[in-house]
Design a protein around this motif. Structure first.
Motif, PDB file in Angstrom:
ATOM      1  N   GLU A   1       0.842  -1.196   0.000  1.00  0.00           N
ATOM      2  CA  GLU A   1       0.000   0.000   0.000  1.00  0.00           C
ATOM      3  C   GLU A   1       0.872   1.239   0.000  1.00  0.00           C
ATOM      4  OE1 GLU A   1      -2.868   0.024   3.118  1.00  0.00           O
ATOM      5  OE2 GLU A   1      -3.598  -1.959   2.607  1.00  0.00           O
ATOM      6  N   VAL A   2       0.541   2.179  -0.863  1.00  0.00           N
ATOM      7  CA  VAL A   2       1.258   3.458  -0.895  1.00  0.00           C
ATOM      8  C   VAL A   2       0.209   4.554  -0.764  1.00  0.00           C
ATOM      9  CG1 VAL A   2       2.697   5.010  -2.268  1.00  0.00           C
ATOM     10  CG2 VAL A   2       3.135   2.564  -2.321  1.00  0.00           C
ATOM     11  N   SER A   3       0.431   5.460   0.188  1.00  0.00           N
ATOM     12  CA  SER A   3      -0.514   6.553   0.467  1.00  0.00           C
ATOM     13  C   SER A   3      -1.937   6.020   0.625  1.00  0.00           C
ATOM     14  CB  SER A   3      -0.474   7.602  -0.647  1.00  0.00           C
ATOM     15  OG  SER A   3       0.822   8.064  -0.832  1.00  0.00           O
TER      16      SER A   3
ATOM     17  N   ARG B   1      -3.911   0.491  -2.372  1.00  0.00           N
ATOM     18  CA  ARG B   1      -3.326  -0.839  -2.504  1.00  0.00           C
ATOM     19  C   ARG B   1      -2.841  -1.027  -3.946  1.00  0.00           C
ATOM     20  NH1 ARG B   1      -5.176  -5.958   0.921  1.00  0.00           N
ATOM     21  NH2 ARG B   1      -4.676  -4.442   2.507  1.00  0.00           N
ATOM     22  N   LEU B   2      -1.538  -1.215  -4.087  1.00  0.00           N
ATOM     23  CA  LEU B   2      -0.955  -1.377  -5.430  1.00  0.00           C
ATOM     24  C   LEU B   2      -0.783  -2.849  -5.779  1.00  0.00           C
ATOM     25  CD1 LEU B   2       1.822   1.391  -5.446  1.00  0.00           C
ATOM     26  CD2 LEU B   2      -0.607   1.602  -5.870  1.00  0.00           C
ATOM     27  N   LEU B   3      -0.517  -3.688  -4.790  1.00  0.00           N
ATOM     28  CA  LEU B   3      -0.414  -5.132  -5.029  1.00  0.00           C
ATOM     29  C   LEU B   3      -1.326  -5.844  -4.047  1.00  0.00           C
ATOM     30  CD1 LEU B   3       3.436  -5.770  -5.490  1.00  0.00           C
ATOM     31  CD2 LEU B   3       1.706  -5.532  -7.272  1.00  0.00           C
TER      32      LEU B   3
ATOM     33  N   SER C   1      -0.664  -5.144 -18.515  1.00  0.00           N
ATOM     34  CA  SER C   1      -0.902  -3.827 -19.104  1.00  0.00           C
ATOM     35  C   SER C   1      -0.214  -2.746 -18.276  1.00  0.00           C
ATOM     36  CB  SER C   1      -2.406  -3.566 -19.190  1.00  0.00           C
ATOM     37  OG  SER C   1      -2.949  -3.801 -17.921  1.00  0.00           O
ATOM     38  N   SER C   2      -0.176  -1.554 -18.832  1.00  0.00           N
ATOM     39  CA  SER C   2       0.471  -0.439 -18.145  1.00  0.00           C
ATOM     40  C   SER C   2      -0.267  -0.126 -16.834  1.00  0.00           C
ATOM     41  CB  SER C   2       0.444   0.779 -19.074  1.00  0.00           C
ATOM     42  OG  SER C   2       0.924   1.883 -18.381  1.00  0.00           O
ATOM     43  N   GLY C   3       0.497   0.088 -15.779  1.00  0.00           N
ATOM     44  CA  GLY C   3      -0.104   0.408 -14.480  1.00  0.00           C
ATOM     45  C   GLY C   3      -0.592  -0.803 -13.725  1.00  0.00           C
ATOM     46  N   ALA C   4      -0.269  -2.025 -14.232  1.00  0.00           N
ATOM     47  CA  ALA C   4      -0.778  -3.239 -13.589  1.00  0.00           C
ATOM     48  C   ALA C   4      -0.094  -3.510 -12.256  1.00  0.00           C
ATOM     49  CB  ALA C   4      -0.592  -4.425 -14.522  1.00  0.00           C
ATOM     50  N   GLY C   5       1.138  -3.033 -12.095  1.00  0.00           N
ATOM     51  CA  GLY C   5       1.853  -3.275 -10.844  1.00  0.00           C
ATOM     52  C   GLY C   5       3.155  -4.045 -11.032  1.00  0.00           C
ATOM     53  N   LYS C   6       3.649  -4.129 -12.261  1.00  0.00           N
ATOM     54  CA  LYS C   6       4.861  -4.920 -12.550  1.00  0.00           C
ATOM     55  C   LYS C   6       6.085  -4.302 -11.868  1.00  0.00           C
ATOM     56  CE  LYS C   6       4.269  -4.290 -17.025  1.00  0.00           C
ATOM     57  NZ  LYS C   6       3.073  -3.444 -17.036  1.00  0.00           N
ATOM     58  N   SER C   7       6.251  -2.980 -12.061  1.00  0.00           N
ATOM     59  CA  SER C   7       7.420  -2.331 -11.453  1.00  0.00           C
ATOM     60  C   SER C   7       7.305  -2.336  -9.936  1.00  0.00           C
ATOM     61  CB  SER C   7       7.533  -0.888 -11.938  1.00  0.00           C
ATOM     62  OG  SER C   7       7.595  -0.871 -13.327  1.00  0.00           O
ATOM     63  N   THR C   8       6.081  -2.247  -9.427  1.00  0.00           N
ATOM     64  CA  THR C   8       5.899  -2.269  -7.973  1.00  0.00           C
ATOM     65  C   THR C   8       6.394  -3.595  -7.415  1.00  0.00           C
ATOM     66  OG1 THR C   8       3.963  -0.888  -8.331  1.00  0.00           O
ATOM     67  CG2 THR C   8       4.202  -1.854  -6.150  1.00  0.00           C
ATOM     68  N   LEU C   9       6.134  -4.669  -8.161  1.00  0.00           N
ATOM     69  CA  LEU C   9       6.583  -5.987  -7.711  1.00  0.00           C
ATOM     70  C   LEU C   9       8.115  -6.012  -7.618  1.00  0.00           C
ATOM     71  CD1 LEU C   9       5.862  -8.885  -6.997  1.00  0.00           C
ATOM     72  CD2 LEU C   9       5.926  -9.453  -9.415  1.00  0.00           C
TER      73      LEU C   9
ATOM     74  N   THR D   1       8.504  -6.661 -19.193  1.00  0.00           N
ATOM     75  CA  THR D   1       8.533  -6.218 -20.584  1.00  0.00           C
ATOM     76  C   THR D   1       7.133  -6.097 -21.176  1.00  0.00           C
ATOM     77  OG1 THR D   1       9.368  -6.751 -22.788  1.00  0.00           O
ATOM     78  CG2 THR D   1       8.881  -8.614 -21.373  1.00  0.00           C
ATOM     79  N   HIS D   2       7.030  -5.203 -22.154  1.00  0.00           N
ATOM     80  CA  HIS D   2       5.772  -5.099 -22.910  1.00  0.00           C
ATOM     81  C   HIS D   2       5.872  -5.855 -24.225  1.00  0.00           C
ATOM     82  CE1 HIS D   2       3.418  -2.415 -20.427  1.00  0.00           C
ATOM     83  NE2 HIS D   2       4.528  -1.745 -20.156  1.00  0.00           N
ATOM     84  N   ASP D   3       7.076  -6.376 -24.519  1.00  0.00           N
ATOM     85  CA  ASP D   3       7.269  -7.141 -25.750  1.00  0.00           C
ATOM     86  C   ASP D   3       6.992  -8.608 -25.427  1.00  0.00           C
ATOM     87  OD1 ASP D   3       8.021  -8.117 -28.142  1.00  0.00           O
ATOM     88  OD2 ASP D   3       9.828  -6.888 -28.301  1.00  0.00           O
TER      89      ASP D   3
HETATM   90  N1  ATP Z   1       4.910   5.934  -5.470  1.00  0.00           N
HETATM   91  C1  ATP Z   1       3.662   5.716  -5.850  1.00  0.00           C
HETATM   92  N2  ATP Z   1       2.648   6.324  -5.224  1.00  0.00           N
HETATM   93  C2  ATP Z   1       1.380   6.109  -5.571  1.00  0.00           C
HETATM   94  N3  ATP Z   1       1.009   5.274  -6.568  1.00  0.00           N
HETATM   95  C3  ATP Z   1       1.975   4.661  -7.243  1.00  0.00           C
HETATM   96  C4  ATP Z   1       3.346   4.826  -6.915  1.00  0.00           C
HETATM   97  N4  ATP Z   1       4.072   4.065  -7.771  1.00  0.00           N
HETATM   98  C5  ATP Z   1       3.188   3.465  -8.589  1.00  0.00           C
HETATM   99  N5  ATP Z   1       1.938   3.808  -8.271  1.00  0.00           N
HETATM  100  C6  ATP Z   1       0.716   3.349  -8.901  1.00  0.00           C
HETATM  101  O1  ATP Z   1       0.753   1.933  -8.861  1.00  0.00           O
HETATM  102  C7  ATP Z   1       0.221   1.372 -10.032  1.00  0.00           C
HETATM  103  C8  ATP Z   1       1.211   0.337 -10.588  1.00  0.00           C
HETATM  104  O2  ATP Z   1       2.359   1.038 -11.023  1.00  0.00           O
HETATM  105  P1  ATP Z   1       3.578   0.253 -11.664  1.00  0.00           P
HETATM  106  O3  ATP Z   1       4.639   1.229 -11.970  1.00  0.00           O
HETATM  107  O4  ATP Z   1       3.921  -0.904 -10.817  1.00  0.00           O
HETATM  108  O5  ATP Z   1       2.904  -0.264 -13.022  1.00  0.00           O
HETATM  109  P2  ATP Z   1       3.548  -1.061 -14.222  1.00  0.00           P
HETATM  110  O6  ATP Z   1       2.768  -2.304 -14.370  1.00  0.00           O
HETATM  111  O7  ATP Z   1       5.027  -1.206 -14.030  1.00  0.00           O
HETATM  112  O8  ATP Z   1       3.228  -0.061 -15.408  1.00  0.00           O
HETATM  113  P3  ATP Z   1       4.069   0.297 -16.731  1.00  0.00           P
HETATM  114  O9  ATP Z   1       4.034  -0.914 -17.579  1.00  0.00           O
HETATM  115  O10 ATP Z   1       3.299   1.415 -17.313  1.00  0.00           O
HETATM  116  O11 ATP Z   1       5.441   0.675 -16.285  1.00  0.00           O
HETATM  117  C9  ATP Z   1      -0.051   2.527 -10.972  1.00  0.00           C
HETATM  118  O12 ATP Z   1      -1.428   2.771 -10.965  1.00  0.00           O
HETATM  119  C10 ATP Z   1       0.677   3.690 -10.373  1.00  0.00           C
HETATM  120  O13 ATP Z   1      -0.030   4.880 -10.586  1.00  0.00           O
END
Ligand code: ATP
Length: 944
Positions: free
Chosen positions: A691-693, A696-698, A716-724, A875-877
């Motif tokens: 959870e951020v702010s 819930r991101l994951l 897809s974009s914003g799914a949470g991959k980078s958060t993981l 990756t998106h590819d």
């Molecule tokens: N520091 C943060 N504070 C608040 N929300 C965040 C933060 N970092 C990411 N998010 C939100 O978490 C969600 C997942 O972000 P994340 O970067 O993990 O997506 P992603 O799957 O890697 O997307 P992309 O493929 O576009 O890089 C997004 O909706 C983003 O807005």
């Protein structure tokens, strides 16, 4: 009426308070949001524990609410809460509170702020109050946290503290404490519309919370006590909402007619007539009383649900019952605060004076004592000097011509030289002390920055941190300021005593002047401290603006955004200018008052003294001292004025010094140079949520990754991959679940070590404005030329380097601005490849900006290089992922599919298959369709 998230467990409500309602917010606030009505996820669900802390003595409520200014708009919630608590004398550490608002706590949610206020010792209730009831004492709505709409800030939290006459005291985190007319403030409040069961509205409307302010409004119309009671009884006699609702609207309508001067005198008959006509012809109610005058509406007089409109606020009182601080009282009875909030409650505010004294702890005590004595003795010396000169004039006729006169001259010159030497010594000592203080503070600051937790850095703007470091030189002047103050005080006291001894009738006058010299600036001090902090915080906001504008100058021009930028600049500059002007005004007012009072008292003292004696030498001496009094007073005032600024700077510089640090890294074995598959990192996530702010991101991630396997992460974009990946890099503390690496739970103390054995490639990795060679070897002590050549070759950088005149010494510019996007990415890859002994490789869109063929080639080489390392690649590819050991598909923060690419592909309708097919279709449309002409840029030339 209480408005809260219907999905959350509601507390037992007192009879006159609305139960959960269907929110129906007409506006979605920006930086302030109403969690329940915007469908945001339910906040904080900490583990349940027994309340433990003892109850505290209730502190007194202040007349002036303390200022908490914040230039970052995301922080208006915590800033408003901190000010509200401070007004009740409850101390919560603001820095820790801001950090907590980066975790599971959503500082932008009114529900969360209400809950936190309760946990910190207030009785806080979220209510909707008809706008004109808010300032009325009968409504008891103040103090309260209020949501207001601001043109450049969107929706925004402020504290409405109290009311004096037509003015209300407002603490706005963007502007500080202001007094504003209620009539000017009211239009900026967010009007909230809540749909509630009629019976609950009725119960509330029959309570004093509604009836008392309504009665007071009736009386303000000039309605007599008897008529007001009759009107209220009549309204209550009517079933449902219409009786009281129509009376409320009619009173409001009449008040506005009275204000406009259309009607005058008692309006009892007019109000009664309006209410009766509304009852008689319900359908025409809005023709009789226009809609904006109604604070409650139903479709029919018998409607079971009504819509109630008013100002959304969290009303705060000191909790009356004995409460354990640090425990949630409103939603989840008796549950503990998250540890970040507990830290906010337990951490004391910084005391810069004590911290500065600690920084000087290493200094010789004898030296400091001598300096202090010297600083205090010099003003006494000045008094002695004048007495000596005066005595010399008296003695001059009696001295013989020769040696006696020479001796007296030598004595005087010697005394003056001693005094001068003492002054110079004290001055040099103070300067040295200032330099030592600044240097030690800078060292402590610089040493602390790398040890600060990620949470701290994530919740502060980098421009704000830069501004603190930039302003640190102000601290150098603090010892001089302290000594000047002490000297001025001693000088003042010595002069008063000297005058009193020369002419005893002047004791009272001189003492009054001396006391006023100290008391007047002290009386202005609090005000000046707050105004200085306000101007300083706004200056911090301006610095952020300048930094952002410089960093984004090229896209800003490309998008023609200069006008929007100029407007933002104007707003920030105007705010800063206003605050600085206010501070200047206060300073000038103080100087004026002090000069006027000082001059008046001096003239009185002189008249008193001169009137009683003829002109004598002693009289001149006393006159000289009297005229010197304002000078001492001005010096003292200058110190008291200058101190807030210096203290604020010291406070801001010291704030990071007390912040929690990253856990110390346990002694780990020497880094490996080669990694075998069995040494690679095994990853196991179970039920992991992040959870951020407060968002819930994951959600409940379950994932087992065997050591040395290569896993692709798609979605897809914003799914949470980078958060993981961020969880594995230690950026996001997990809200629930467990992360185990190599079978051991990942503890905060392991994160530093984990990072030393993790290769990370991401477009977000910073490129320094240094040579390519320096960027490649950054963070490594020794890199062999063979390793360097291999990394350059693997990252396909050799050809690019041949085209650069400086070769490896070519500078990359700010974050690689002088390189192409693809070159920058290859440099990041080469840097990661150069790090030996990596047990984990995290690649997040590692080849963004490169063509498909190069991407494939580089991915193949990276996988070959880290063949025995656990590798996760976002990756998106999707087609690139087919050669991986496993694929994980993430959607909306959840793992929706995982398995080998073949297994996932074989499932008809699988998400993975759909992504792959979608990519093939897009590929066909974009690249393979015959309608396209194909141009290529080769060596700066366009060829077809
Ligand atoms: N520091 C943060 N504070 C608040 N929300 C965040 C933060 N970092 C990411 N998010 C939100 O978490 C969600 C997942 O972000 P994340 O970067 O993990 O997506 P992603 O799957 O890697 O997307 P992309 O493929 O576009 O890089 C997004 O909706 C983003 O807005």
């Amino acid at each position: 009426m209480t408005v809260r998230d219907p999905q959350r467990r509601a507390p037992p409500l007192p009879p006159a308070v609305f139960p959960p309602v269907d929110g129906g917010a007409n506006d979605v606030p920006d930086d302030a949001h109403i969690a329940g009505s915007t469908g945001a996820p339910a906040p904080v669900e900490p583990p349940s524990i027994e309340p433990i802390a003892p109850a505290r003595k209730p502190p007194a409520r202040r007349f002036f609410i303390p200022e908490v200014i914040q230039s970052s708009k995301m922080d208006c919630g915590p800033a408003a809460l901190k000010a509200l608590l401070g007004g009740f004398g409850i101390s919560v550490h603001y820095g820790r509170l801001r950090e907590a608002c980066r975790t599971s706590v959503d500082g932008t949610s009114i529900d969360t702020l209400e809950e936190l206020a309760g946990a910190f010792g207030l009785d806080a209730r979220q209510t909707v109050v008809p706008t004109d009831h808010v300032p009325l004492p009968a409504a008891s709505a103040l103090p309260a946290l209020v949501v207001v709409k601001r043109p450049h800030l969107g929706n925004h939290f402020v504290v409405l503290w109290n009311r004096v006459g037509p003015y209300v005291q407002v603490m706005d985190p963007a502007a500080g404490r202001i007094w504003v007319r209620w009539s000017e403030f009211a239009p900026s409040t967010l009007k909230y519309r809540a749909t509630v069961p009629t019976k609950d509205w009725r119960a509330w409307a029959e309570s004093p919370a509604f009836l008392s302010p309504l009665d007071s409004r009736l009386r303000s119309l000039g309605v007599s006590r008897r008529d007001a009671d009759a009107l209220l009884d009549l309204a209550r006699a009517s079933e449902g909402w219409l009786g009281l609702g129509a009376l409320d609207a009619a009173v409001r309508f009449c008040a506005s007619l009275q204000q406009a001067g259309i009607v005058r005198g008692s309006e009892a008959q007019t109000v009664r007539a309006m209410v009766e006509r509304v009852h008689a012809s319900f359908e025409e109610r809005f023709d009789l009383l226009p809609r904006p005058y109604w604070s409650v509406e139903g479709e029919s007089p018998e409607d079971a649900m009504v819509a109630s409109t008013g100002v959304l606020l969290v009303r705060a009182r000191l909790a009356t019952e004995v409460r354990a601080p640090g425990v949630l009282h409103t939603a989840e009875e008796g549950t503990a605060l998250p540890k970040e909030l507990q830290a906010a409650l337990e951490t004391r505010d910084e005391r810069p004076e004590q911290e500065l004294a600690k920084l000087l702890a290493g200094e010789s005590r004898v030296g400091l004592a001598l300096l202090t004595v010297g600083a205090l003795v010099t003003p006494l010396g000045m008094i002695c000097q004048t007495v000596l000169l005066r005595r010399l004039f008296d003695l001059a006729p009696d001295l013989g011509m020769g040696m006696q006169r020479v001796g007296a001259g030598v004595l005087v010159v010697g005394f003056l030289a001693l005094l001068g030497a003492l002054e110079a010594g004290v001055y040099a000592g103070m300067q040295r002390l200032g330099r030592v203080l600044e240097m030690r503070l800078r060292l402590a600051f610089i040493q602390k920055i790398p040890r600060l937790q990620d949470l701290y850095l994530q919740s502060r703007l980098s421009s704000d941190m830069a501004e603190r470091s930039h302003m640190m030189h102000v601290v150098r002047g603090l010892p001089a300021l302290a000594f000047t103050g002490a000297r001025a005080l001693v000088g003042l006291v010595a002069t008063v005593v000297a005058i009193g001894m020369m002419d005893s009738r002047l004791w009272t006058g001189t003492i009054v002047l001396a006391v006023l010299s100290v008391v007047l600036p002290l009386a202005f001090r609090q005000r000046m401290t707050e105004q200085d902090m306000r101007a300083r915080t706004q200056l911090g906001g301006l610095s952020r603006y300048y930094l952002d504008s410089l960093v984004g100058a090229v896209p800003l021009r490309a998008h023609g955004a200069q006008t929007a930028l100029g407007r933002e600049h104007e707003i920030l500059l105007t705010g800063w200018m206003r605050s600085s002007l206010q501070l200047l005004r206060t300073m000038v007012s103080l100087r004026f008052v002090q000069a006027t009072v000082g001059a008046a008292l001096c003239i009185t003292l002189l008249t008193l003294h001169l009137g009683s004696q003829g002109v004598t030498g002693g009289m001149l001496l006393v006159a000289y001292w009297i005229m010197g009094l304002p000078e001492h007073a001005q010096q003292l005032a200058g110190v008291i004025q200058g101190y807030p600024a210096a203290r604020n700077v010291a406070l801001r510089c010291m704030e990071p010094l007390g912040a929690p640090e990253v856990a110390p890294r346990p002694a780990s074995p020497a880094p490996l140079t080669e990694v075998s598959r069995s040494q690679a990192t095994g990853i196991s996530l179970h039920g992991v949520s992040v959870e951020v702010s407060g968002h819930r991101l994951l959600h409940d991630i379950d994932l087992d990754i065997a050591p040395g396997s290569h896993v692709a992460i798609v979605g897809s974009s914003g799914a949470g991959k980078s958060t993981l990946l961020g969880v594995l890099l230690g950026w996001y503390p997990v809200a629930s679940g467990s992360v185990r690496l190599d079978g051991r739970p990942l503890e905060p103390s392991d994160i530093e070590d984990l990072r030393t054995r993790t290769a990370w490639v991401d477009p977000a990795v910073q490129l320094w404005n240094q040579s390519i060679a320096a960027n490649l070897t950054y963070g490594q002590e020794q890199v062999g030329s063979g390793d360097m050549a291999r990394a350059l070759e693997s990252a396909d950088l050799e050809t690019a380097l041949q085209h650069m005149q400086g070769g490896l010494q070519t500078r990359t510019g700010e974050n690689g601005l002088r390189l192409s996007g693809g070159e920058g990415q290859r440099l990041r890859l080469a840097r990661a490849l150069l790090r030996p002994g990596m047990r984990l490789a995290l690649l997040d869109e590692p080849f963004r900006g490169l063509d498909r063929t190069t991407r494939r080639k580089l991915l193949g080489r990276a996988r070959e290089h880290w063949k025995d390392t656990t590798l996760l690649c976002v990756t998106h590819d999707v087609s690139e992922t087919q050669g991986f050991d496993a694929v994980v598909v993430i959607e909306d923060g959840r793992v929706v599919e995982r398995g080998t690419p073949e297994a996932l592909l074989s499932v008809p309708g699988s998400r993975y298959r759909a992504l792959l097919e979608g990519e093939a279709v897009a590929q066909g449309l974009l690249h393979d369709a015959p309608a396209w002409r194909r141009w290529r840029l080769e060596g700066g030339r366009l060829v077809e």
